[in-house]
Design a protein around this motif. Structure first.
Motif, short mmCIF file in Angstrom:
data_model
loop_
_atom_site.label_atom_id
_atom_site.label_comp_id
_atom_site.label_asym_id
_atom_site.label_seq_id
_atom_site.Cartn_x
_atom_site.Cartn_y
_atom_site.Cartn_z
N GLU A 83 10.01 12.92 -1.83
CA GLU A 83 10.57 12.11 -3.00
C GLU A 83 9.83 10.83 -3.41
N CYS A 84 8.53 10.80 -2.56
CA CYS A 84 7.71 9.62 -2.88
C CYS A 84 7.24 9.33 -4.26
N SER A 85 7.62 8.31 -4.75
CA SER A 85 7.27 7.90 -6.12
C SER A 85 5.32 7.78 -6.20
N MET A 86 4.97 7.05 -4.96
CA MET A 86 3.45 6.96 -5.06
C MET A 86 2.85 8.05 -5.02
N CYS A 87 3.17 9.23 -4.14
CA CYS A 87 2.67 10.57 -4.14
C CYS A 87 2.71 11.12 -5.31
N LYS A 88 4.10 11.14 -6.24
CA LYS A 88 4.24 11.82 -7.49
C LYS A 88 3.12 11.32 -8.54
N PHE B 279 8.64 8.89 7.00
CA PHE B 279 8.81 8.57 5.73
C PHE B 279 7.54 7.90 5.05
N HIS B 280 7.46 7.79 3.85
CA HIS B 280 6.53 6.94 3.19
C HIS B 280 7.02 5.94 2.85
N ILE B 281 6.25 4.58 2.61
CA ILE B 281 6.83 3.17 2.71
C ILE B 281 5.64 2.50 1.91
N GLY C 169 0.94 -1.12 0.09
CA GLY C 169 -0.02 0.05 0.05
C GLY C 169 1.07 1.09 0.00
N HIS C 170 0.25 2.52 0.42
CA HIS C 170 0.85 3.54 0.34
C HIS C 170 0.76 4.02 1.85
N PHE C 171 1.84 3.95 2.55
CA PHE C 171 1.96 4.19 3.87
C PHE C 171 2.76 5.32 4.42
ZN ZN Z 1 3.94 9.05 -0.64
#
Ligand code: ZN
Length: 213
Positions: free
Chosen positions: A191-196, A30-32, A23-25
């Protein structure tokens, strides 16, 4: 989210199983890409004992241990690990000696501290730092800083899961690593690619578990 969950087992002992939820946590730092559910490993007494046996192995023959410092709810495993290290006939070096199992406290500023009556179990003692999961390395950095402040000698770092490249010069003994989880990624929030990709966050992770958003 839960329906994409899978499990990862230890080849040597399939009873030792970790549930993984993709998932996107986010944590506070940080994001993971995956949530690792290690609560059963930490709290189920029978399994925790098996886990402790695995984690004690690297120390049995030649590493003297005085104190096990537990972070992230690792006390049950820590106690079984001490029992394992003290067993006569298994441990060459620790049998017949004493091992203490302790946990640092956080002060009002969020720094880790040991209270006065515990400090003598740290000063000049050989210490195993026992943590649940090492991802960004933040928890072990602050724990190592705390141990060094109170004069502890690091004998080793042990973890259920480690995704952190070794920078401390000390070997990290872990049962599972990021290589057991295909696609495991960790990002600074900016820098999270899921956010991007515009993907919404699924849940917030804390040391107690996760909360869906
Ligand atoms: Zn993210």
């Amino acid at each position: 989210m839960e329906n994409k969950a899978f499990t990862v087992s230890l080849t040597k002992n399939p009873l030792i199983t970790m549930k993984v939820i993709p998932g996107h946590f986010t944590t506070s730092h940080f994001h993971i890409s995956h949530y690792l559910d290690v609560s059963d490993l930490k709290t189920n007494a029978l399994i925790a004992k098996d886990v402790a046996r695995e984690l004690a192995m690297p120390y049995l023959a030649s590493i003297l241990v005085d104190t096990i410092v537990c972070m992230e709810g690792m006390e049950v495993i820590g106690a079984y690990m001490a029992e394992e290290l003290l067993q006569e006939g298994i441990s060459v070096i620790n049998s017949g000696s004493e091992i203490h199992v302790v946990t640092p406290m956080s002060n009002v500023n969020g720094n880790l501290i040991f209270q006065s009556n515990i400090q003598e179990l740290i000063l000049n003692r050989n210490i195993i730092l026992l943590v649940a999961s090492i991802s960004s390395g933040r928890t072990i950095s602050s724990a190592l800083e705390c141990l060094s402040y109170y004069g502890g000698e690091l004998a080793g770092i042990s973890a259920l899961f480690n995704a952190y490249p070794d920078k401390s010069g000390k070997e990290i003994y872990s049962m599972f690593t990021n290589e057991d989880i295909p696609g495991y990624q960790i990002f600074s929030p900016g820098e999270c690619s899921m956010c991007k990709e515009g993907r919404k966050l699924d849940a917030i992770i804390t040391s107690e578990g996760y909360t869906e958003i």
